[in-house]
Design an enzyme around this catalytic site. Structure first.
Site, PDB file in Angstrom:
ATOM      1  N   CYS A   7       0.859  -1.182   0.000  1.00 50.82           N
ATOM      2  CA  CYS A   7       0.000   0.000   0.000  1.00 50.82           C
ATOM      3  C   CYS A   7       0.896   1.233   0.000  1.00 50.82           C
ATOM      4  CB  CYS A   7      -0.902   0.016   1.236  1.00 50.82           C
ATOM      5  SG  CYS A   7      -2.238   1.224   1.103  1.00 50.82           S
ATOM      6  N   CYS A  57      -0.099   4.189   1.699  1.00 49.66           N
ATOM      7  CA  CYS A  57      -0.460   5.159   2.746  1.00 49.66           C
ATOM      8  C   CYS A  57       0.615   5.367   3.817  1.00 49.66           C
ATOM      9  CB  CYS A  57      -1.796   4.804   3.388  1.00 49.66           C
ATOM     10  SG  CYS A  57      -1.786   3.256   4.308  1.00 49.66           S
ATOM     11  N   CYS A  81      -3.891   6.083   0.197  1.00 50.59           N
ATOM     12  CA  CYS A  81      -3.386   4.795  -0.281  1.00 50.59           C
ATOM     13  C   CYS A  81      -2.977   4.827  -1.749  1.00 50.59           C
ATOM     14  CB  CYS A  81      -4.431   3.707  -0.045  1.00 50.59           C
ATOM     15  SG  CYS A  81      -4.877   3.550   1.690  1.00 50.59           S
ATOM     16  N   LYS A 113     -12.533  -4.871   2.050  1.00 49.75           N
ATOM     17  CA  LYS A 113     -11.967  -4.035   3.115  1.00 49.75           C
ATOM     18  C   LYS A 113     -12.820  -2.791   3.253  1.00 49.75           C
ATOM     19  CE  LYS A 113      -7.903  -1.354   4.365  1.00 49.75           C
ATOM     20  NZ  LYS A 113      -6.486  -1.082   4.127  1.00 49.75           N
ATOM     21  N   ARG A 147      -3.468   3.557  12.453  1.00 53.59           N
ATOM     22  CA  ARG A 147      -2.951   4.759  11.788  1.00 53.59           C
ATOM     23  C   ARG A 147      -1.972   5.508  12.693  1.00 53.59           C
ATOM     24  NH1 ARG A 147      -8.587   6.180   8.611  1.00 53.59           N
ATOM     25  NH2 ARG A 147      -8.576   4.234   7.420  1.00 53.59           N
ATOM     26  N   GLU A 156     -16.654  -7.527  -4.681  1.00 52.96           N
ATOM     27  CA  GLU A 156     -15.242  -7.154  -4.517  1.00 52.96           C
ATOM     28  C   GLU A 156     -14.360  -8.409  -4.464  1.00 52.96           C
ATOM     29  OE1 GLU A 156     -13.404  -4.532  -4.460  1.00 52.96           O
ATOM     30  OE2 GLU A 156     -14.537  -2.769  -3.855  1.00 52.96           O
ATOM     31  N   LYS A 191     -12.064  -7.667   6.080  1.00 48.95           N
ATOM     32  CA  LYS A 191     -11.467  -6.797   7.095  1.00 48.95           C
ATOM     33  C   LYS A 191     -12.364  -5.601   7.354  1.00 48.95           C
ATOM     34  CE  LYS A 191      -7.550  -3.781   7.608  1.00 48.95           C
ATOM     35  NZ  LYS A 191      -6.666  -2.925   6.896  1.00 48.95           N
ATOM     36  N   SER A 211      -6.632  -3.445  14.421  1.00 51.50           N
ATOM     37  CA  SER A 211      -6.093  -2.693  15.553  1.00 51.50           C
ATOM     38  C   SER A 211      -7.163  -2.248  16.548  1.00 51.50           C
ATOM     39  CB  SER A 211      -5.320  -1.483  15.037  1.00 51.50           C
ATOM     40  OG  SER A 211      -6.157  -0.639  14.256  1.00 51.50           O
ATOM     41  N   TYR A 234      -3.220  -9.071  16.281  1.00 59.56           N
ATOM     42  CA  TYR A 234      -2.205  -8.564  17.207  1.00 59.56           C
ATOM     43  C   TYR A 234      -2.209  -9.381  18.494  1.00 59.56           C
ATOM     44  CZ  TYR A 234      -2.615  -4.810  13.872  1.00 59.56           C
ATOM     45  OH  TYR A 234      -2.643  -4.102  12.697  1.00 59.56           O
TER      46      TYR A 234
HETATM   47  C1  PBG Z   1      -3.143   0.160   4.804  1.00 60.29           C
HETATM   48  C2  PBG Z   1      -3.692  -0.676   5.879  1.00 60.29           C
HETATM   49  C3  PBG Z   1      -4.533  -0.314   6.955  1.00 60.29           C
HETATM   50  C4  PBG Z   1      -4.666  -1.453   7.738  1.00 60.29           C
HETATM   51  C5  PBG Z   1      -3.961  -2.474   7.115  1.00 60.29           C
HETATM   52  N1  PBG Z   1      -3.381  -1.980   5.970  1.00 60.29           N
HETATM   53  C6  PBG Z   1      -5.097   0.994   7.356  1.00 60.29           C
HETATM   54  C7  PBG Z   1      -6.060   1.709   6.524  1.00 60.29           C
HETATM   55  O1  PBG Z   1      -6.556   1.218   5.499  1.00 60.29           O
HETATM   56  O2  PBG Z   1      -6.314   2.861   6.883  1.00 60.29           O
HETATM   57  C8  PBG Z   1      -5.431  -1.527   9.031  1.00 60.29           C
HETATM   58  C9  PBG Z   1      -5.022  -2.595   9.976  1.00 60.29           C
HETATM   59  C10 PBG Z   1      -5.487  -2.429  11.369  1.00 60.29           C
HETATM   60  O3  PBG Z   1      -6.300  -1.548  11.717  1.00 60.29           O
HETATM   61  O4  PBG Z   1      -5.025  -3.224  12.197  1.00 60.29           O
HETATM   62  N2  PBG Z   1      -4.031   0.621   3.858  1.00 60.29           N
END
Ligand code: PBG
Length: 330
Positions: free
Chosen positions: A127, A129, A137, A203, A213, A241, A256, A282, A321
């Site tokens: 990615c 970002c 992203c 996602k 983030r 998707e 996700k 997270s 995690y």
């Molecule tokens: C990158 C990405 C994200 C996560 C995984 N890859 C963040 C987002 O899309 O803002 C989130 C993972 C998490 O919250 O544990 N695009």
């Protein structure tokens, strides 16, 4: 036709008999969690001897490359087979160039991991970002819009650079349309036809990514991600998707976040037969940690219940995690 008229005494019903002892309960359990189901996310940063706590995610750290062998040893002893890598670049720019630099942080981390633990499955998040100054992203136009098609070659470059460094699986998480179709031939042309793609297929634009983030320093500097990530209200769209990513060549598909999407995981499991991953993100982790710290929840029981539910819904692979702690508790 026979009619059963006998009423069972409740205390000796079949339900009660099969719950009578822990050993019987274990024998008839339908869903068994194993450390083998888990993928453990790692945040890798420049520097030496760095182990910086991520405040909204107690127990998680941004670590430097020299710390990786310690991590792989812990994962090996716990029986966790895989990691998912995120990188914190030295510098961010408009085009996220460290994301596809041959000597970028993730590429170097992959080399170190493969040297320390050749059998560990190293998955890399693909990615922009984490690497872009604006935190989106993809590439941002002068009008401030994310340019889908201009982003694709950069994602493909990132994926190839990860494979070149030795990544076992690449995992695009950007949610640009057509990225799997761009990454697959780039890998093939680069001599990495055998590298699987795990696509973050369904996602959502989720509030549960907040702590991530902070961890990856990747919050968008303006706007949000709703133009490219999914509306959490949509489940038929999630199936489309996933289908699109499979048609484009994804080898593993992901849903996700996990906990708010057990229905989507179950639906995807019914509808598709590829390996299915779910990301216990997270915010799901932070929520349990915070409630446990306040004394409101038993962390062990809550975590194992959540992870079991994700597996029961149909996930073959769980990114969490909590993987290390859960493996210890099991
Ligand atoms: C990158 C990405 C994200 C996560 C995984 N890859 C963040 C987002 O899309 O803002 C989130 C993972 C998490 O919250 O544990 N695009």
């Amino acid at each position: 036709m026979t009619t059963i008229t006998r009423t069972l005494p409740a205390a000796f019903s079949r339900f009660r008999r099969l719950r009578r002892t822990a050993a019987i309960r274990a024998l008839v359990r339908e869903t068994r969690l194993s450390p083998r189901d888990f993928v453990y996310p790692l945040f890798v940063t420049h520097g030496e001897g760095v182990r910086a706590p991520i405040s909204p995610m107690p127990g998680q750290f941004q670590i430097s490359i020299d710390q990786l062998p310690k991590e792989t040893e812990a994962l090996r002893s716990l029986g966790i087979p895989a990691v998912l890598l995120f990188g914190l670049p030295a510098e961010k720019d408009e085009l996220g160039s460290e994301g596809y630099a041959p000597d970028g942080i993730v590429q170097e981390a992959v080399r170190a991991l493969k040297a320390a633990a050749p059998d560990l499955v190293v998955i890399t998040d693909v990615c922009l970002c984490e690497y872009t100054s604006h935190g989106h992203c993809g590439v941002v136009t002068v009008e401030g819009e994310v340019d889908n098609d201009a982003t694709l070659p950069l994602l493909a470059r990132a994926a190839v650079s990860h494979a070149e460094a030795g990544a076992d699986i690449v995992a695009p998480s950007d949610m640009m349309d057509g990225r799997v179709a761009a990454i697959r031939p780039a890998l093939d042309d680069g001599g990495h036809g055998q590298t699987p793609i795990m696509a973050y297929a369904a996602k959502q634009a989720s509030a549960f990514y907040g702590p991530f983030r902070v961890a990856a320093d990747s919050a968008p500097q303006f706007g949000d991600r709703r133009g490219y990530q999914m509306d959490p209200a949509n489940s038929r769209e999630a199936m489309r998707e996933i289908e699109a990513d499979i048609e484009e060549g994804a080898d593993i598909v992901m849903v996700k976040p996990a906990l708010p999407n057990l229905d989507i995981i179950a639906r995807a499991r019914e509808q598709f037969d590829l390996p299915l991953a779910a990301y216990n993100v997270s915010g799901e982790y932070a929520m349990v940690k915070a409630a446990a710290a306040a004394g409101y929840l038993d962390e062990r029981l809550t975590t194992l219940e959540v992870l079991t539910a994700i597996k029961r819904a149909g996930a073959d692979i769980i990114i969490s995690y909590h993987a290390k702690e859960a493996a210890r508790w099991m």
